[in-house]
Design a protein around this motif. Sequence first.
Motif, PDB file in Angstrom:
ATOM      1  N   PRO A 159     -31.708  39.140  19.648  1.00 30.74           N
ATOM      2  CA  PRO A 159     -32.073  39.100  18.485  1.00 30.74           C
ATOM      3  C   PRO A 159     -31.212  38.600  17.383  1.00 30.74           C
ATOM      4  N   VAL A 211     -29.729  39.216  14.776  1.00 31.50           N
ATOM      5  CA  VAL A 211     -28.912  40.233  14.336  1.00 31.50           C
ATOM      6  C   VAL A 211     -27.788  40.312  15.425  1.00 31.50           C
ATOM      7  N   GLN A 212     -28.175  40.583  16.484  1.00 28.47           N
ATOM      8  CA  GLN A 212     -27.241  40.647  17.708  1.00 28.47           C
ATOM      9  C   GLN A 212     -26.578  39.461  17.837  1.00 28.47           C
ATOM     10  N   ARG A 238     -25.442  37.676  15.428  1.00 27.91           N
ATOM     11  CA  ARG A 238     -24.647  37.776  14.432  1.00 27.91           C
ATOM     12  C   ARG A 238     -23.191  38.768  14.807  1.00 27.91           C
ATOM     13  N   LEU A 239     -23.679  39.864  15.195  1.00 31.38           N
ATOM     14  CA  LEU A 239     -22.955  40.917  15.685  1.00 31.38           C
ATOM     15  C   LEU A 239     -21.858  40.533  16.729  1.00 31.38           C
ATOM     16  N   ALA A 240     -22.396  39.628  17.737  1.00 30.02           N
ATOM     17  CA  ALA A 240     -21.420  38.922  18.591  1.00 30.02           C
ATOM     18  C   ALA A 240     -20.640  38.044  18.070  1.00 30.02           C
ATOM     19  N   ARG A 241     -21.073  37.446  16.938  1.00 27.45           N
ATOM     20  CA  ARG A 241     -20.217  36.485  16.104  1.00 27.45           C
ATOM     21  C   ARG A 241     -19.131  37.172  15.510  1.00 27.45           C
ATOM     22  N   VAL A 242     -19.405  38.363  14.768  1.00 30.45           N
ATOM     23  CA  VAL A 242     -18.422  39.207  14.265  1.00 30.45           C
ATOM     24  C   VAL A 242     -17.197  39.691  15.471  1.00 30.45           C
ATOM     25  N   ALA A 243     -17.826  40.026  16.643  1.00 31.33           N
ATOM     26  CA  ALA A 243     -16.975  40.532  17.470  1.00 31.33           C
ATOM     27  C   ALA A 243     -15.854  39.394  18.203  1.00 31.33           C
ATOM     28  N   VAL A 244     -16.582  38.381  18.499  1.00 33.55           N
ATOM     29  CA  VAL A 244     -15.624  37.323  19.292  1.00 33.55           C
ATOM     30  C   VAL A 244     -15.450  35.901  18.247  1.00 33.55           C
ATOM     31  N   VAL A 265     -20.481  36.583   8.782  1.00 33.84           N
ATOM     32  CA  VAL A 265     -21.648  36.518   9.591  1.00 33.84           C
ATOM     33  C   VAL A 265     -22.194  35.231   8.909  1.00 33.84           C
ATOM     34  N   TRP A 310     -18.989  45.359  11.657  1.00 31.99           N
ATOM     35  CA  TRP A 310     -20.155  45.194  10.608  1.00 31.99           C
ATOM     36  C   TRP A 310     -21.361  46.050  11.205  1.00 31.99           C
ATOM     37  N   PRO A 362     -30.490  45.916  15.688  1.00 32.01           N
ATOM     38  CA  PRO A 362     -31.408  45.116  16.505  1.00 32.01           C
ATOM     39  C   PRO A 362     -31.722  45.760  17.671  1.00 32.01           C
ATOM     40  N   ARG A 411     -15.794  43.078  23.251  1.00 32.91           N
ATOM     41  CA  ARG A 411     -14.519  43.104  22.096  1.00 32.91           C
ATOM     42  C   ARG A 411     -13.007  43.219  22.791  1.00 32.91           C
TER      43      ARG A 411
END
Lengths: 226, 243
Positions: free
Chosen positions: A67, A69-70, A72-78, B51, B68, B74, B92
């Motif tokens: 998805p 949003v996921q 984007r979460l991966a983007r924030v993480a790495v 983001v 975040w 999701p 992470r």
Amino acid sequence: MSALIRMRLAGFLRGGRILPPAIAVLVVLGVIYGGGASPAAVAYGYSAAALFPVLAWQTKLLLDTEPDVQRRLARVAVGPRSEAAAGLLAAALLALVVCTLAMVTPWLFHGIDTTKAVGSGTALGVLAHLLAVPPAVAVGALASRAVTRGVRNGVAVLVTAAVLVVVLGLQGSITPWLVPPVMATARALNDVKAPPAATLVLLVTWATLWSAVSFTLYAHFRRTRS
Amino acid sequence: MRFEGLWFRYGRRADWTLQAVDASVEPGQTVVVLGRNGAGKSTLLQLAAGVLRPSRGAVRDRPPVVGWVPERFPADQPFTAGDYLHRMALVRGHDPSQADEWIERLLLADHTGTRLSDLSKGTAQKVGLAQALIARPGLLILDEPWEGLDAVARTLIPGIVAEVTAAGGMVLLSDHRGETARIPGAIHWQVADATLAPAPPPPAPARDEVVIEVAVRRADADEAVVRLRAQGHAVLGVREAGR
């Protein structure tokens, strides 16, 4: 980054989205090897060309499984670069597995003519598949939702690229360099005699440059489209 | 962390969602972003998280580790809650066991074997909260964190915010429900008409009560009064029925 690659591959395989491209691979192999044994180089040349659109499609499906949003979460993480690279590497790994299966399977059904130049033919076949993987991953990535945003645009990019690879790759094409040398490789291998070294160098350089330009374009789109 | 001349729009022909935003957040600070729905709170938070990429301007000195929590987790992914959190810990660069602390604290232990898509909205939101906290973020961004959470989980958020800021981290959160009265010492920003301005903290909600008359059996009266008081209701008086 390897954890993200594993997570994306697991998501793709568990979700069952791999089934349609897997069936397409079986159909392609059935068509190529159904008619009897052919010399290794010839068979593998066609196999690499026929797998190109399937590998591109599979890449798009893999990248679109997650998805938004996921992603984007991966983007924030790495970080944005590793996030984009992890997707491409996951797709390339999967494409290499598919290519390996596509090269091994015909041996089980006597699809390869073992009387003619098996060693050099197989080596050329490996090269042909290796030349098809990066451009196919690049096309699939450029058709992915993160770049095209909508389903219609994504399918349009994928289908247009697959058609152009064939049309502009035909002998006598005015602008063959607009597409990766998928057809040119198949033609070069369509002979029991190995192609001259200069041809192989040209094909490798062509595929490398084409992929480099496409991946640069992908990186640009990923930077500018969130 | 500083927002320097930040402009953002979702497409070249779209209207500006945010214009000329200049602001800064100090270590240890909590910022509550207020604004009506669609004002651009989420956009601002996503720019802060990295983001979204600003159309103009830049976000400077963002802490290296960012957590975040998106407004909606999701959940359409083929993982169980436990598997997902362990994988996110690995992504992470942490040991998967790092996720277990948050599974415990956010009361997710009973749901680790449940597929993400089968979780209730509130539980999925807690998974979203856990994935952001695994890496001990220096910047925690919470987009409407109270949305969908049950009463017990709601009480956990102020503690988590305090923990991050006590460690020198920053917290940005959006809220349109006025729950931020629970977070002491927070500064407030208001997003309206695509611009950002400091805002006074919203007034504490006025006591908004009604009077209900209830008839209780005489023998149960004492117990009913005790129970109602225990539930936080004010018992105004006791009288004979029928008068």
